[in-house]
Design an enzyme around this catalytic site. Structure first.
Site, mmCIF file in Angstrom:
data_model
loop_
_atom_site.group_PDB
_atom_site.id
_atom_site.type_symbol
_atom_site.label_atom_id
_atom_site.label_comp_id
_atom_site.label_asym_id
_atom_site.label_seq_id
_atom_site.Cartn_x
_atom_site.Cartn_y
_atom_site.Cartn_z
ATOM 1 C CB CYS A 54 34.903 -2.754 128.348
ATOM 2 S SG CYS A 54 34.610 -2.776 129.940
ATOM 3 N NE ARG A 137 31.668 -6.862 131.928
ATOM 4 C CZ ARG A 137 32.629 -6.046 131.254
ATOM 5 N NH1 ARG A 137 32.272 -5.156 130.816
ATOM 6 N NH2 ARG A 137 33.711 -6.464 131.728
HETATM 7 C C1 BEZ Z 1 37.287 -6.072 130.922
HETATM 8 O O1 BEZ Z 1 38.160 -6.639 130.609
HETATM 9 O O2 BEZ Z 1 36.351 -5.097 130.419
HETATM 10 C C2 BEZ Z 1 37.251 -5.818 132.425
HETATM 11 C C3 BEZ Z 1 37.596 -6.845 133.117
HETATM 12 C C4 BEZ Z 1 37.809 -6.927 134.592
HETATM 13 C C5 BEZ Z 1 37.422 -5.742 135.186
HETATM 14 C C6 BEZ Z 1 37.163 -4.502 134.406
HETATM 15 C C7 BEZ Z 1 37.125 -4.671 133.103
#
Ligand code: BEZ
Length: 237
Positions: A54, A137
């Site tokens: 993110c 997402r």
């Molecule tokens: C992230 O790194 O943004 C992420 C990865 C797995 C689950 C939720 C967020």
């Protein structure tokens, strides 16, 4: 559509009016989509603040904000985290994170707090097979009249391609402006698709070379629109 508990859940589809909501954001309260009338808007969700994928996405999107603005498109983010988490995360991004040559990145677009998951639920951003406590997402392209025009979903582990989001925006606007469709992998300057002939006479005229287009067959015709003609029309509109 039913969820795993057998409860009916709804989500907007392409061509629907974007569901309305008011929300607290990092840039103050917003009334969506009314506050965005006259602009394109990309409403997108991310799973959680202070997570690496993110963070890479926010830095990339924030770095492209001016480019989207030039195409009359505003950005609005959402996660089911609270406002203070959002503020702390955005401050950390600006102060500490360097990624792919981006640093000191300030996120100036609103980030919605949605602890109750009210907005995420309205937009089908909670997909329990993937996660019950986080949004996936999701990306909603909403036009200046508040109509959903494109929806893209990615799972938690897959960071989005923001060049593709920009390409999709420009293609949507080009299709609207010129009454055409865009073929696979289209970019401004590439040939566009003319809608299929609607009568036997029109099909014959096309195959006889009477129209200003190139036809592989009566149903598959393309025409040229110069890149600068496309960009002049779709930017700042
Ligand atoms: C992230 O790194 O943004 C992420 C990865 C797995 C689950 C939720 C967020």
């Amino acid at each position: 559509m039913e969820n795993r508990e057998g409860t009916t859940v709804s989500m907007p589809r392409i061509g629907d009016k974007a569901p309305a909501f008011t929300a607290v954001t990092t840039q103050g309260e917003i009334n969506f989509p009314a506050d965005y009338e006259g602009s394109w808007v990309i409403l997108f969700s991310h799973p959680a603040d202070f997570t690496p994928v993110c963070t890479s996405e926010f830095m990339t999107f924030a770095s492209m904000e001016d480019k989207f603005a030039e195409a009359n498109c505003k950005l609005v983010g959402l996660s089911v985290d609270g406002l203070y988490s959002h503020i702390a995360w955005l401050r950390t991004i600006k102060e500490k994170i360097e990624y792919r040559g981006m640093k000191n990145v300030e996120v100036n677009f609103p980030l919605i707090e949605d602890i109750t998951m009210e907005v995420a639920t309205k937009y089908g951003m909670i997909q329990p097979g993937e996660a019950t406590t986080k949004a996936v997402r999701a990306v909603f392209f909403i036009d200046p009249k508040g109509v959903v025009r494109t929806i893209i979903y990615y799972p938690l582990s897959l960071g989005r391609n923001f060049d593709e989001l920009y390409r999709a925006l420009i293609a949507l606007k080009t299709a609207d402006e010129f009454g055409i469709a865009t073929p696979a992998d289209w970019r401004p300057g590439d040939d566009v698709i003319v809608s299929p002939a609607g009568s036997c006479g029109a099909a014959k005229d096309r195959m006889d070379g009477k129209e200003d287009m190139q036809c592989q067959d009566w149903f598959f015709c393309t025409k040229k629109i110069d890149k600068d003609v496309v960009l002049k029309k779709v930017l700042k509109k």
